[in-house]
Every structure is written in structure tokens, then in C-alpha cells.
Design a protein around this motif. Sequence first.
Motif, PDB file in Angstrom:
ATOM      1  N   ASN A 115       0.231  -4.293   7.620  1.00  0.00           N
ATOM      2  CA  ASN A 115      -0.801  -5.293   7.960  1.00  0.00           C
ATOM      3  C   ASN A 115      -2.204  -4.699   7.952  1.00  0.00           C
ATOM      4  OD1 ASN A 115       0.975  -7.600   8.457  1.00  0.00           O
ATOM      5  ND2 ASN A 115       1.657  -6.468  10.264  1.00  0.00           N
ATOM      6  N   ILE A 116      -2.504  -3.961   6.889  1.00  0.00           N
ATOM      7  CA  ILE A 116      -3.850  -3.389   6.773  1.00  0.00           C
ATOM      8  C   ILE A 116      -4.865  -4.533   6.663  1.00  0.00           C
ATOM      9  CG2 ILE A 116      -3.076  -1.213   5.753  1.00  0.00           C
ATOM     10  CD1 ILE A 116      -4.090  -2.477   3.013  1.00  0.00           C
ATOM     11  N   PRO A 117      -6.075  -4.360   7.215  1.00  0.00           N
ATOM     12  CA  PRO A 117      -7.046  -5.461   7.186  1.00  0.00           C
ATOM     13  C   PRO A 117      -7.721  -5.647   5.832  1.00  0.00           C
ATOM     14  CG  PRO A 117      -7.925  -3.603   8.416  1.00  0.00           C
ATOM     15  CD  PRO A 117      -6.514  -3.245   8.059  1.00  0.00           C
ATOM     16  N   MET A 118      -7.874  -4.545   5.064  1.00  0.00           N
ATOM     17  CA  MET A 118      -8.589  -4.606   3.784  1.00  0.00           C
ATOM     18  C   MET A 118      -7.792  -3.869   2.706  1.00  0.00           C
ATOM     19  SD  MET A 118     -11.468  -6.111   4.656  1.00  0.00           S
ATOM     20  CE  MET A 118     -12.811  -5.705   3.563  1.00  0.00           C
ATOM     21  N   GLU A 125       0.214   7.376  -8.374  1.00  0.00           N
ATOM     22  CA  GLU A 125       1.543   8.019  -8.450  1.00  0.00           C
ATOM     23  C   GLU A 125       2.267   7.631  -9.732  1.00  0.00           C
ATOM     24  OE1 GLU A 125       3.678   7.917  -4.442  1.00  0.00           O
ATOM     25  OE2 GLU A 125       2.149   6.363  -4.181  1.00  0.00           O
ATOM     26  N   GLY A 126       1.528   7.011 -10.661  1.00  0.00           N
ATOM     27  CA  GLY A 126       2.160   6.556 -11.896  1.00  0.00           C
ATOM     28  C   GLY A 126       2.943   5.263 -11.735  1.00  0.00           C
ATOM     29  N   THR A 127       2.751   4.579 -10.595  1.00  0.00           N
ATOM     30  CA  THR A 127       3.453   3.317 -10.349  1.00  0.00           C
ATOM     31  C   THR A 127       2.606   2.146 -10.847  1.00  0.00           C
ATOM     32  OG1 THR A 127       2.458   3.292  -8.151  1.00  0.00           O
ATOM     33  CG2 THR A 127       4.712   4.131  -8.304  1.00  0.00           C
ATOM     34  N   ARG A 128       3.266   0.996 -11.003  1.00  0.00           N
ATOM     35  CA  ARG A 128       2.564  -0.216 -11.441  1.00  0.00           C
ATOM     36  C   ARG A 128       1.536  -0.641 -10.398  1.00  0.00           C
ATOM     37  NH1 ARG A 128       3.673  -5.433 -10.914  1.00  0.00           N
ATOM     38  NH2 ARG A 128       5.627  -5.008  -9.841  1.00  0.00           N
ATOM     39  N   ARG A 129       1.923  -0.538  -9.133  1.00  0.00           N
ATOM     40  CA  ARG A 129       0.976  -0.847  -8.053  1.00  0.00           C
ATOM     41  C   ARG A 129      -0.009   0.311  -7.893  1.00  0.00           C
ATOM     42  NH1 ARG A 129       4.264  -1.228  -2.967  1.00  0.00           N
ATOM     43  NH2 ARG A 129       2.344  -1.846  -1.903  1.00  0.00           N
ATOM     44  N   LYS A 130      -1.280  -0.026  -7.820  1.00  0.00           N
ATOM     45  CA  LYS A 130      -2.328   0.986  -7.630  1.00  0.00           C
ATOM     46  C   LYS A 130      -3.105   0.735  -6.340  1.00  0.00           C
ATOM     47  CE  LYS A 130      -1.621   2.461 -11.906  1.00  0.00           C
ATOM     48  NZ  LYS A 130      -0.740   3.623 -12.106  1.00  0.00           N
ATOM     49  N   VAL A 131      -3.090  -0.524  -5.888  1.00  0.00           N
ATOM     50  CA  VAL A 131      -3.876  -0.939  -4.727  1.00  0.00           C
ATOM     51  C   VAL A 131      -2.935  -1.507  -3.666  1.00  0.00           C
ATOM     52  CG1 VAL A 131      -5.727  -2.491  -3.916  1.00  0.00           C
ATOM     53  CG2 VAL A 131      -5.877  -1.442  -6.189  1.00  0.00           C
ATOM     54  N   VAL A 132      -3.194  -1.166  -2.411  1.00  0.00           N
ATOM     55  CA  VAL A 132      -2.433  -1.723  -1.287  1.00  0.00           C
ATOM     56  C   VAL A 132      -3.214  -2.936  -0.768  1.00  0.00           C
ATOM     57  CG1 VAL A 132      -1.413  -1.266   0.981  1.00  0.00           C
ATOM     58  CG2 VAL A 132      -1.601   0.584  -0.695  1.00  0.00           C
ATOM     59  N   TYR A 133      -2.522  -4.076  -0.670  1.00  0.00           N
ATOM     60  CA  TYR A 133      -3.160  -5.315  -0.221  1.00  0.00           C
ATOM     61  C   TYR A 133      -2.602  -5.761   1.128  1.00  0.00           C
ATOM     62  CZ  TYR A 133      -5.100  -5.816  -4.912  1.00  0.00           C
ATOM     63  OH  TYR A 133      -5.794  -5.614  -6.083  1.00  0.00           O
ATOM     64  N   PRO A 134      -3.424  -6.497   1.916  1.00  0.00           N
ATOM     65  CA  PRO A 134      -2.965  -6.973   3.228  1.00  0.00           C
ATOM     66  C   PRO A 134      -1.710  -7.848   3.169  1.00  0.00           C
ATOM     67  CG  PRO A 134      -5.352  -7.191   3.067  1.00  0.00           C
ATOM     68  CD  PRO A 134      -4.861  -6.798   1.703  1.00  0.00           C
ATOM     69  N   HIS A 196      -5.848 -12.889   6.826  1.00  0.00           N
ATOM     70  CA  HIS A 196      -6.712 -13.597   5.865  1.00  0.00           C
ATOM     71  C   HIS A 196      -7.773 -14.400   6.588  1.00  0.00           C
ATOM     72  CE1 HIS A 196      -3.685 -12.292   3.151  1.00  0.00           C
ATOM     73  NE2 HIS A 196      -2.771 -12.943   3.806  1.00  0.00           N
ATOM     74  N   MET A 197      -7.367 -15.042   7.682  1.00  0.00           N
ATOM     75  CA  MET A 197      -8.313 -15.876   8.426  1.00  0.00           C
ATOM     76  C   MET A 197      -9.446 -15.013   8.975  1.00  0.00           C
ATOM     77  SD  MET A 197      -5.705 -18.467  10.361  1.00  0.00           S
ATOM     78  CE  MET A 197      -4.620 -17.203  10.964  1.00  0.00           C
TER      79      MET A 197
END
Length: 201
Positions: A115-118, A125-134, A196-197
Motif C-alpha cells: 500500500n505504498i502512497p506513490m 531486474e529484467g522483469t516486465r514490471r519496472k514501476v511499483v504502483y499503489p 487513490h482518494m
Amino acid sequence: MIHPDTELRFISNEIGYGVVATKFIPAGTITWVLDELDREFTPLELQRMAPIYQNILDTYTFRNNKGNYILCWDNGRYVNHSFNSNCLTTAYDFEIAIRDIQPGEQLTDDYGYLNIPMPFRAADEGTRRKVVYPDDLLKYYKVWDNKIKKVFGNITQLQQPLRSILDEGLWGRIEDIIGGKEELESILANFYNGNHMEHSK
């Protein structure tokens, strides 16, 4: 409380410190448990603190499904992010190793369920995901649930150094889940819906 067969080590300039296994930790081992020394702060308590404390809590806490900030008192707060983490949290205030962890290997979490805020861009790491989202928990909970299910049955077969911290009622539930008497609750139970709110204001 973090698993006792771990220690804090300097990883790199980019990453800083991390939690490393000092002994072999098999898949299905409980690696962390929320305990009585961990502190919980409401958003209001955080807002009323001096900036020096706010910065510490911003760096070292995660948020639970109520939106409160959890500060681990021990090295648990130094567990780093990985898109291919070897530990996953559960709906029961403990984490488990989802694969074998070798001595000298870092214990890692996927910050996508914290539950990161931003959003933040993590080390590649060579993975498809590059960004961590809330809201990663909404996207990936089924994947994470399946990884947990694969090893959950190992819990009662292994030595669990953190067993004494779990209350007996929870241990009974674990046995019921493994025995098929109760459904394993989804990791989605950890999702905090207010992110989000708060940030759309």
C-alpha cells in the motif's frame, strides 16, 4: 519480528542495507510476524509529528488495510523490494518464504502489496514490471495467492522459529486451511482502498 536466521548487511550504494539469510530457509517458512513491539500509527498521528519523524515513517513503514502505518521495530524494516520476491505476505499478519532461500541471499518483498502512497521506479531486474504502483495488489493478487498456496502446506511440516509469536487461534486456522476445513484468505485482504482518494485531492 524477522526470522532469527537473518542479519543486516550492506548490499550496494544504490540499495543500501538489506536482510540476508545466515542459514538455509526452506519454502513455507514463516519469515516475519507482526508482533507486540511493532508500532501502528494513524495518518493523523503521522501528520502531527515533527518532519524528522515523518521522514523516518515515510522510509520505514508499510500501510495496512486500514491505511495505518506499521513500523517494524527490528531488521524487518530493512527488507528490500524485488519484482521476483522470495517472501510474500499473507492475510494473517505474517510472511512466508515462497521458495527456498539460500544462505547469503537477501530476503525480499514485493512492495506492490504494501500500500505504498506513490509509484516508484525500482532497480531493473529484467522483469516486465519496472514501476511499483499503489494498486499493484489489485492487479497481481491472483498471481501472489497462487504462489502462497503452493507452499502454505509446508508451514506445519517445517521448523518455525517464529511459531511462538503466533497466537494459538491463528495456528489452529493455519492447520484448518492446510487440512481443507477453511479457505485460504486472499492476499487482497491487505489492500487499503483509500490510497487513490488521498492522492487525488
